[in-house]
Design a protein around this motif. Structure first.
Motif, PDB file in Angstrom:
ATOM      1  N   UNK A 166      40.670  38.341  52.843  1.00 35.88           N
ATOM      2  CA  UNK A 166      40.660  36.918  52.497  1.00 35.88           C
ATOM      3  C   UNK A 166      41.581  36.633  51.311  1.00 35.88           C
ATOM      4  N   UNK A 167      42.215  35.471  51.336  1.00 32.91           N
ATOM      5  CA  UNK A 167      43.074  35.080  50.225  1.00 32.91           C
ATOM      6  C   UNK A 167      42.227  34.959  48.959  1.00 32.91           C
ATOM      7  N   UNK A 168      42.615  35.600  47.862  1.00 35.62           N
ATOM      8  CA  UNK A 168      41.819  35.543  46.637  1.00 35.62           C
ATOM      9  C   UNK A 168      41.858  34.153  45.997  1.00 35.62           C
ATOM     10  N   UNK A 169      40.836  33.843  45.191  1.00 31.11           N
ATOM     11  CA  UNK A 169      40.715  32.497  44.613  1.00 31.11           C
ATOM     12  C   UNK A 169      41.929  32.036  43.818  1.00 31.11           C
ATOM     13  N   UNK A 170      42.582  32.922  43.078  1.00 29.02           N
ATOM     14  CA  UNK A 170      43.714  32.489  42.255  1.00 29.02           C
ATOM     15  C   UNK A 170      44.877  31.996  43.104  1.00 29.02           C
ATOM     16  N   UNK A 171      45.085  32.601  44.269  1.00 30.04           N
ATOM     17  CA  UNK A 171      46.148  32.149  45.172  1.00 30.04           C
ATOM     18  C   UNK A 171      45.724  30.904  45.940  1.00 30.04           C
ATOM     19  N   UNK A 172      44.450  30.788  46.236  1.00 29.25           N
ATOM     20  CA  UNK A 172      43.974  29.593  46.938  1.00 29.25           C
ATOM     21  C   UNK A 172      44.080  28.338  46.081  1.00 29.25           C
TER      22      UNK A 172
ATOM     23  N   UNK B 230      52.563  40.540  63.824  1.00 31.09           N
ATOM     24  CA  UNK B 230      52.119  41.925  63.668  1.00 31.09           C
ATOM     25  C   UNK B 230      53.331  42.844  63.714  1.00 31.09           C
ATOM     26  N   UNK B 231      53.341  43.861  62.839  1.00 28.27           N
ATOM     27  CA  UNK B 231      52.221  44.356  62.032  1.00 28.27           C
ATOM     28  C   UNK B 231      52.150  43.797  60.614  1.00 28.27           C
ATOM     29  N   UNK B 232      53.116  42.962  60.214  1.00 29.28           N
ATOM     30  CA  UNK B 232      53.200  42.595  58.806  1.00 29.28           C
ATOM     31  C   UNK B 232      52.069  41.687  58.327  1.00 29.28           C
ATOM     32  N   UNK B 233      51.409  40.970  59.227  1.00 30.43           N
ATOM     33  CA  UNK B 233      50.377  40.012  58.816  1.00 30.43           C
ATOM     34  C   UNK B 233      49.067  40.309  59.535  1.00 30.43           C
ATOM     35  N   UNK B 234      48.571  41.523  59.342  1.00 29.13           N
ATOM     36  CA  UNK B 234      47.298  41.925  59.933  1.00 29.13           C
ATOM     37  C   UNK B 234      46.137  41.380  59.106  1.00 29.13           C
ATOM     38  N   UNK B 235      44.969  41.213  59.757  1.00 29.80           N
ATOM     39  CA  UNK B 235      43.762  40.902  59.017  1.00 29.80           C
ATOM     40  C   UNK B 235      43.385  39.432  59.014  1.00 29.80           C
ATOM     41  N   UNK B 236      42.772  38.990  57.913  1.00 36.15           N
ATOM     42  CA  UNK B 236      42.171  37.672  57.799  1.00 36.15           C
ATOM     43  C   UNK B 236      43.140  36.670  57.162  1.00 36.15           C
ATOM     44  N   UNK B 237      42.824  35.380  57.356  1.00 37.25           N
ATOM     45  CA  UNK B 237      43.578  34.294  56.714  1.00 37.25           C
ATOM     46  C   UNK B 237      45.074  34.398  56.984  1.00 37.25           C
ATOM     47  N   UNK B 238      45.442  34.727  58.221  1.00 38.44           N
ATOM     48  CA  UNK B 238      46.849  34.995  58.538  1.00 38.44           C
ATOM     49  C   UNK B 238      47.735  33.773  58.315  1.00 38.44           C
ATOM     50  N   UNK B 239      47.237  32.580  58.630  1.00 38.88           N
ATOM     51  CA  UNK B 239      48.048  31.374  58.440  1.00 38.88           C
ATOM     52  C   UNK B 239      48.321  31.162  56.954  1.00 38.88           C
ATOM     53  N   UNK B 240      47.295  31.298  56.132  1.00 32.23           N
ATOM     54  CA  UNK B 240      47.460  31.125  54.686  1.00 32.23           C
ATOM     55  C   UNK B 240      48.394  32.184  54.103  1.00 32.23           C
ATOM     56  N   UNK B 241      48.223  33.435  54.536  1.00 30.77           N
ATOM     57  CA  UNK B 241      49.075  34.499  54.001  1.00 30.77           C
ATOM     58  C   UNK B 241      50.540  34.275  54.365  1.00 30.77           C
TER      59      UNK B 241
END
Length: 237
Positions: free
Chosen positions: A213-219, A124-135
Motif C-alpha cells: 500500500x502507498x504509505x501515508x506520506x506519499x498519499x 508487470x513486472x515493474x508494478x507488482x502488488x497493491x495500489x498499482x494505479x497510485x504507484x
C-alpha cells in the motif's frame, strides 16, 4: 479457428464489482463458462491506503443469483482447498479466470491444463502488488492493464497481453481508476481469445518490484503529484 477451452471462473461469494461485471462481460462476449468457483469472505491482514480513488456506495447482486441468471453451475468452495482441485478435475477445466480470489496454491494452478488467467491493473513486472494505479502516478509510469497466467508468486507468471490505458489532461483520480478497472474486462476477453486461438508467445514475467500500500506520506501529496503526472503524459481532449 482455435480450440474451445473449458473455462472455470474464480469468484467471490458476496456482492463484488469485479465478480459481477466480469461474469456479465464474459457472457455477453460469448465466452462459455463451465462453472463458477466462489470463495466466501475472508478477513485480510493487509493495511489499506487511506486515499480513496474508487467510487463509494455501489450496489451489486449476489453472485449466486448472477450465476443462476446466466445458467452457470455455482459452487461455494475454498479456492486453496482439495475440494477446489476436485471440481477442476470433475469439470475437466483447461483455463481458470480470476474474477475474485486470494493467493492460489500450486496444486490448484497445476490442475488446469492451460493455467489460470489473472488481470492486473499495472505493468508487470515493474508494478507488482497493491495500489498499482497510485504507484504508477507516483513513479511517473504508464497506466497499463496486464493479463498473465499466474504462478505461485504474486503478480508473476507468463505474460499473455498488456495494454496501455489513456490518461487525459482533465482526468480526476476517480476517472483514471474507473477507466483502468473497466479496461481490465476488455483485456481479459482479448487474452482469452488469444489463448483459445493459440496466438500468444508466452514468456516469463520478470521479478520486478513488489509494492505494498502507498504509505501515508506519499498519499498526502498524491493530488498534487497527479496534477503534474496528467500534465506531463495526459492526452488533450
Amino acid at each position: 479457428m482455435g480450440k474451445a477451452l473449458r473455462i472455470g471462473v474464480f469468484a467471490y461469494n458476496f456482492p463484488h464489482q469485479k465478480t459481477q461485471e466480469g461474469l456479465l462481460g464474459l457472457f455477453v462476449n460469448g465466452i462459455s463458462m463451465e462453472c463458477i468457483l466462489a470463495q466466501d469472505w475472508r478477513a485480510l491482514k493487509v493495511r489499506r491506503s487511506a486515499k480513496r480513488i474508487a467510487p463509494r456506495g455501489l450496489k451489486f447482486s449476489e453472485p449466486r443469483l448472477v450465476a443462476e441468471s446466466l445458467g452457470i453451475p455455482f459452487h461455494v468452495v475454498d479456492h486453496d482447498g482439495a475440494a477446489c482441485v476436485d471440481l477442476i478435475g470433475e469439470y475437466n477445466l483447461d483455463l481458470g479466470v480470476v474474477l475474485g480470489a486470494r493467493i492460489l496454491p500450486k496444486t490448484v494452478i497445476d490442475a488446469f491444463s492451460v493455467g489460470i488467467l489473472n488481470i492486473h491493473p499495472g505493468a508487470l513486472p515493474e508494478n507488482r502488488g497493491l495500489d498499482a494505479i497510485k504507484w504508477a502516478v507516483i513513479k511517473g509510469e504508464r497506466q497499463v492493464v496486464t493479463a498473465h497466467l499466474i504462478d505461485e508468486s504474486i503478480d508473476r507468471g507468463r505474460l499473455v497481453l498488456a495494454e496501455e490505458v489513456e490518461v487525459y489532461t482533465d482526468d480526476s483520480l476517480l476517472d483514471l481508476h474507473v477507466r483502468v478497472m473497466n479496461r481490465q474486462f476488455v483485456v481479459m476477453e482479448r487474452a482469452i481469445r488469444r489463448l483459445q486461438d493459440d496466438r500468444v508467445d508466452l514468456h516469463s514475467i520478470g521479478t520486478g518490484e513488489y509494492r505494498g500500500p502507498v504509505p501515508p506520506d506519499l498519499e498526502r501529496s498524491l493530488d498534487e503529484t497527479f496534477l503534474e503526472y496528467r500534465a506531463r503524459i495526459g492526452i488533450s481532449t
